[in-house]
Design a protein around this motif. Structure first.
Motif, PDB file in Angstrom:
ATOM      1  N   ILE A   1     -23.652 -20.948 -70.910  1.00 23.77           N
ATOM      2  CA  ILE A   1     -23.594 -19.933 -71.972  1.00 23.77           C
ATOM      3  C   ILE A   1     -24.495 -20.330 -73.143  1.00 23.77           C
ATOM      4  CG2 ILE A   1     -22.078 -18.890 -73.694  1.00 23.77           C
ATOM      5  CD1 ILE A   1     -19.846 -18.979 -71.652  1.00 23.77           C
ATOM      6  N   PHE A   2     -24.522 -21.623 -73.463  1.00 23.70           N
ATOM      7  CA  PHE A   2     -25.398 -22.084 -74.546  1.00 23.70           C
ATOM      8  C   PHE A   2     -26.854 -21.814 -74.217  1.00 23.70           C
ATOM      9  CE2 PHE A   2     -28.206 -25.491 -76.031  1.00 23.70           C
ATOM     10  CZ  PHE A   2     -28.115 -25.302 -77.407  1.00 23.70           C
ATOM     11  N   ALA A   3     -27.258 -22.109 -72.971  1.00 24.61           N
ATOM     12  CA  ALA A   3     -28.651 -21.888 -72.581  1.00 24.61           C
ATOM     13  C   ALA A   3     -29.010 -20.411 -72.638  1.00 24.61           C
ATOM     14  CB  ALA A   3     -28.886 -22.439 -71.167  1.00 24.61           C
ATOM     15  N   ALA A   4     -28.114 -19.566 -72.132  1.00 25.74           N
ATOM     16  CA  ALA A   4     -28.374 -18.125 -72.167  1.00 25.74           C
ATOM     17  C   ALA A   4     -28.432 -17.606 -73.597  1.00 25.74           C
ATOM     18  CB  ALA A   4     -27.295 -17.390 -71.376  1.00 25.74           C
TER      19      ALA A   4
ATOM     20  N   LEU B   1     -43.918 -15.026 -72.763  1.00 26.14           N
ATOM     21  CA  LEU B   1     -43.057 -15.477 -71.673  1.00 26.14           C
ATOM     22  C   LEU B   1     -43.754 -16.501 -70.784  1.00 26.14           C
ATOM     23  CD1 LEU B   1     -40.413 -15.224 -70.087  1.00 26.14           C
ATOM     24  CD2 LEU B   1     -41.445 -13.340 -68.820  1.00 26.14           C
ATOM     25  N   ALA B   2     -45.040 -16.286 -70.509  1.00 19.20           N
ATOM     26  CA  ALA B   2     -45.759 -17.201 -69.617  1.00 19.20           C
ATOM     27  C   ALA B   2     -45.790 -18.613 -70.201  1.00 19.20           C
ATOM     28  CB  ALA B   2     -47.183 -16.692 -69.384  1.00 19.20           C
ATOM     29  N   ALA B   3     -46.082 -18.731 -71.497  1.00 15.16           N
ATOM     30  CA  ALA B   3     -46.147 -20.053 -72.125  1.00 15.16           C
ATOM     31  C   ALA B   3     -44.778 -20.728 -72.130  1.00 15.16           C
ATOM     32  CB  ALA B   3     -46.680 -19.923 -73.554  1.00 15.16           C
TER      33      ALA B   3
ATOM     34  N   ALA C   1     -36.576 -12.722 -63.049  1.00 12.74           N
ATOM     35  CA  ALA C   1     -36.792 -12.703 -64.493  1.00 12.74           C
ATOM     36  C   ALA C   1     -38.275 -12.789 -64.823  1.00 12.74           C
ATOM     37  CB  ALA C   1     -36.039 -13.858 -65.153  1.00 12.74           C
ATOM     38  N   LEU C   2     -39.008 -13.612 -64.087  1.00  9.41           N
ATOM     39  CA  LEU C   2     -40.449 -13.714 -64.300  1.00  9.41           C
ATOM     40  C   LEU C   2     -41.156 -12.429 -63.894  1.00  9.41           C
ATOM     41  CD1 LEU C   2     -41.003 -17.361 -63.017  1.00  9.41           C
ATOM     42  CD2 LEU C   2     -40.957 -16.580 -65.386  1.00  9.41           C
ATOM     43  N   LEU C   3     -40.658 -11.774 -62.844  1.00 10.34           N
ATOM     44  CA  LEU C   3     -41.244 -10.497 -62.438  1.00 10.34           C
ATOM     45  C   LEU C   3     -41.024  -9.424 -63.500  1.00 10.34           C
ATOM     46  CD1 LEU C   3     -40.399 -10.298 -58.614  1.00 10.34           C
ATOM     47  CD2 LEU C   3     -42.606 -10.736 -59.673  1.00 10.34           C
ATOM     48  N   VAL C   4     -39.873  -9.482 -64.195  1.00  9.21           N
ATOM     49  CA  VAL C   4     -39.637  -8.551 -65.301  1.00  9.21           C
ATOM     50  C   VAL C   4     -40.728  -8.711 -66.349  1.00  9.21           C
ATOM     51  CG1 VAL C   4     -38.126  -7.979 -67.228  1.00  9.21           C
ATOM     52  CG2 VAL C   4     -37.158  -8.349 -64.972  1.00  9.21           C
TER      53      VAL C   4
ATOM     54  N   CYS D   1     -30.706 -20.170 -66.866  1.00 11.04           N
ATOM     55  CA  CYS D   1     -29.980 -19.350 -67.848  1.00 11.04           C
ATOM     56  C   CYS D   1     -30.819 -19.112 -69.096  1.00 11.04           C
ATOM     57  CB  CYS D   1     -28.663 -20.029 -68.228  1.00 11.04           C
ATOM     58  SG  CYS D   1     -27.456 -20.088 -66.903  1.00 11.04           S
ATOM     59  N   PHE D   2     -31.559 -20.127 -69.499  1.00  7.42           N
ATOM     60  CA  PHE D   2     -32.401 -19.994 -70.691  1.00  7.42           C
ATOM     61  C   PHE D   2     -33.465 -18.917 -70.498  1.00  7.42           C
ATOM     62  CE2 PHE D   2     -36.377 -21.227 -72.791  1.00  7.42           C
ATOM     63  CZ  PHE D   2     -35.989 -21.124 -74.112  1.00  7.42           C
ATOM     64  N   ILE D   3     -34.167 -18.963 -69.371  1.00  6.47           N
ATOM     65  CA  ILE D   3     -35.238 -18.002 -69.121  1.00  6.47           C
ATOM     66  C   ILE D   3     -34.669 -16.591 -68.984  1.00  6.47           C
ATOM     67  CG2 ILE D   3     -36.992 -17.270 -67.469  1.00  6.47           C
ATOM     68  CD1 ILE D   3     -37.896 -19.596 -69.073  1.00  6.47           C
TER      69      ILE D   3
END
Length: 495
Positions: free
Chosen positions: A167-170, A203-205, A331-334, A436-438
Motif C-alpha cells: 500500500i505504501f508503494a502504491a 514514465l519511461a525515465a 501499466a507500461l503499455l498504458v 505497486c509503485f509503477i
C-alpha cells in the motif's frame, strides 16, 4: 465490418509488420538474459516508439511482451537462472530435462506451449473485450473510483510479502503522479519551478530508473561475487526434438494452463507467477505419474509456460475495458497508449476502434512470429546466455541513458532516471514492491480525476453514496478482500 477489415490491413502493412517482428526478437533476446525481463525491455523500448505511428508503436511493444514470455524460459531451462519469478516454475522440469541431454526438446515444449497459451488468451480478449466495454460504459465516476481503489488494493495485497509495504508503494506512486499541472486549476504542483516537470514525471525515465538500472548494477555485482551456474548447450542433443504429434499428447495440461492463465490474467494484480505455479500444482494433482514432475517431465514445462503466457493477453481485458493495468507490463503499455494520444477505457472502442482491432491483428501476428522466430533461433538464442554479464549489462545501461536522453530531449530526464534508480535500489533492499509503485504512478491521475468527479457528483454529501449501491459494495469489500488475501497467503507460506 469495414473498420475491422481496414484495421487488419493496417496491421499487415510493412510499417506495422516490421516493428512487430523487431519487438518479438527483442523480447526473446532480453527474456533469455538472466536478470532481464519483458517489462524492463518494454520500459527501454518505449522511447524508441515516440516517432512511430500508434499501431506500429503498440505493435512493437506487444511483440516485446509476447517474445519475452517465451524468452524467459531459455535462461530458466539452459542456465537454471529464471529472469522472472514465473520462469522458476518452468525451471523445475526444464533444467533437469536439459541436463539429461534434451535441451532442444525442453525449449520446443516451452515454445509451443507458450504460443498456444498466448493465442487462447488473445482469442478470449478479442471476443469478450468489446462486450465488457459496453457494460463498463454504464459505470460512472463513483463506480470507476471504487473499481480503481479496489484494484490498487488487490495489487498491493498480492505483490510482495507485506500489505503495508504494498500500500505504501502504491500510495507513493499515486502521490508522485500529482507532480505537474493541476488538471482542474492549472496550477503547478511539486514542480519546484522546473519547467521540465510541468507535464509530470516522464514514465519511461521513472520505469527504467526503478526497474532496469538497479537490476543491472545488482547483476554486475552478483557476477563478481558468484560463479555462474553450469551451462547446458542447446546443441548437445540437436537430434532430440519434439514431434508435433507428441506435443498433441500434452493438450490437456496446455489447455488447462491456458484456462488458468486467462482467468488469472483477467483479474488485476494476480500476475504470471501465481498462474504458473497454480497450473503446475493442478497438473501435478491430476497427473497419472505425479512423481515424475520435477525430474524433467514435458507436461510440467507445458503447464507452466502455457499459463504464464496466457496472462499477457488476458491482462489487456481490464486495461482496454476499464483502463486498469493488471500488472507491470500492462501499466507500461498504458503509458505507451497515453504517449500516442490514446486513453484506455470503455470509450476506446468508439474513439479508436480501428486502432484496437489493428492491435488485435498485431497480437495474432506476434504469436505467429514468436513461433517462427523461436523455432528458427533456438540454437542462436541459446548463445546469448554465454555472454559474460560484464559485457551485456553495460551495453544495456548505455541504451537506457541514450534512449532517455533522446526521447526527453535533454540531460534532465537522465538525472531523473538515475535519481529513481537510487529509489528503486532502496525499495529492493527494503522489499517494497516496485510493481505497486509503477502501477500507482500510472493509476494516480485516473484515481484523482474519478474522485474529484465523484465529489462533485455527490454534492459533497457522503450519504449520497447510497444512490450508488455497486460502488458502495466495492468500497465495503476492499478491506475485507485484502484481509482474506493476506490471510490466505500467510497460511500458504506457513504451510
Amino acid at each position: 465490418m469495414d473498420i475491422i477489415v481496414t484495421a487488419f490491413l493496417d496491421a499487415l502493412s510493412l510499417s506495422t509488420f516490421l516493428p512487430v517482428v523487431l519487438g518479438v526478437v527483442i523480447g526473446i533476446v532480453i527474456g533469455a538474459i538472466p536478470g532481464l525481463n519483458a517489462p524492463m525491455a518494454i520500459a527501454v523500448a518505449i522511447p524508441l516508439t515516440f516517432t512511430m505511428a500508434p499501431l506500429a508503436a503498440i505493435g512493437l511493444l506487444v511483440g516485446v511482451m509476447k517474445g519475452g514470455g517465451f524468452g524467459g524460459a531459455i535462461g530458466a531451462i539452459l542456465l537454471n537462472t529464471p529472469g522472472e519469478p514465473h520462469s522458476a516454475a518452468t525451471a523445475l522440469d526444464g533444467h533437469p530435462m536439459a541436463k539429461s541431454g534434451k535441451p532442444r526438446r525442453a525449449l520446443q515444449t516451452a515454445l509451443y506451449s507458450s504460443v498456444v497459451g498466448d493465442s487462447c488468451s488473445d482469442l478470449v480478449l478479442i471476443l469478450l473485450a468489446p462486450t465488457l466495454a459496453i457494460f463498463a460504459l454504464k459505470a460512472g465516476p463513483v463506480e470507476l473510483a471504487a473499481i480503481l481503489i479496489l484494484s490498487l488494493t488487490l495489487i498491493a495485497s498480492l505483490s510482495g510479502r507485506s500489505l503495508a509495504k504494498g500500500i505504501f508503494a502504491a500510495a507513493l506512486g499515486a502521490f508522485l503522479a500529482t507532480v505537474g499541472v493541476d488538471p482542474e486549476t492549472a496550477a503547478p504542483r511539486f514542480t519546484f519551478g522546473m519547467v521540465e516537470l510541468f507535464d509530470g514525471l516522464p514514465l519511461a525515465a521513472v520505469a527504467i530508473g526503478v526497474l532496469a538500472v538497479p537490476e543491472i548494477f545488482q547483476r554486475l555485482q552478483d557476477g563478481r561475487e558468484r560463479a555462474r551456474p553450469a551451462k547446458v548447450s542447446a546443441d548437445s542433443a540437436g537430434q532430440d526434438s519434439l514431434p508435433f504429434r507428441e506435443f498433441l499428447t500434452l493438450r490437456v495440461p496446455v489447455l488447462r494452463g491456458a484456462g488458468i492463465g486467462t482467468a488469472i490474467g483477467a483479474l488485476p494484480g494476480l500476475g504470471t507467477t501465481l498462474a504458473a505455479f497454480l497450473s503446475y500444482a493442478a497438473t501435478k494433482r491430476f497427473s497419472a505419474a505425479p512423481d515424475k514432475l520435477g525430474t524433467g517431465a514435458t507436461e510440467g514445462i507445458a503447464a507452466t509456460e502455457s499459463a504464464n503466457s496466457a496472462v499477457s493477453g488476458a491482462n489487456l481485458i481490464p486495461l482496454l475495458t476499464l483502463g486498469i493495468p493488471g500488472n507491470l507490463t500492462a501499466a507500461l503499455l498504458v503509458g505507451a497508449f497515453l504517449i500516442h494520444g490514446v486513453t484506455p477505457g470503455p470509450m476506446i472502442f468508439q474513439r479508436d476502434a480501428q486502432l484496437i482491432y489493428g492491435l488485435f491483428a498485431a497480437m495474432i501476428m506476434a504469436n505467429v512470429m514468436v513461433l517462427l522466430v523461436g523455432s528458427l533461433g533456438l540454437r542462436v538464442f541459446a548463445l546469448i546466455v554465454k555472454v559474460p554479464p560484464y559485457v551485456i549489462y553495460p551495453v544495456v545501461l548505455l541504451l537506457c541513458v541514450v534512449g532517455i536522453y533522446i526521447s526527453q530531449g535533454g540531460i534532465f530526464a537522465v538525472w531523473l532516471m538515475l535519481g529513481f534508480a537510487v529509489l528503486g535500489f532502496v525499495m529492493q533492499r527494503l522489499e517494497i514492491s516496485v510493481v505497486c509503485f509503477i502501477i500507482g504512478l500510472v493509476l494516480g491521475p485516473m484515481i484523482e480525476l474519478s474522485i474529484r468527479q465523484s465529489v462533485i457528483l455527490l454534492s459533497r454529501s457522503p450519504a449520497a453514496i447510497l444512490e450508488h449501491p455497486f460502488a458502495l459494495c466495492l468500497f465495503a469489500a476492499t478491506p475485507f478482500v485484502a484481509w482474506i488475501l493476506v490471510r490466505d497467503r500467510k497460511r500458504l507460506s506457513d504451510g
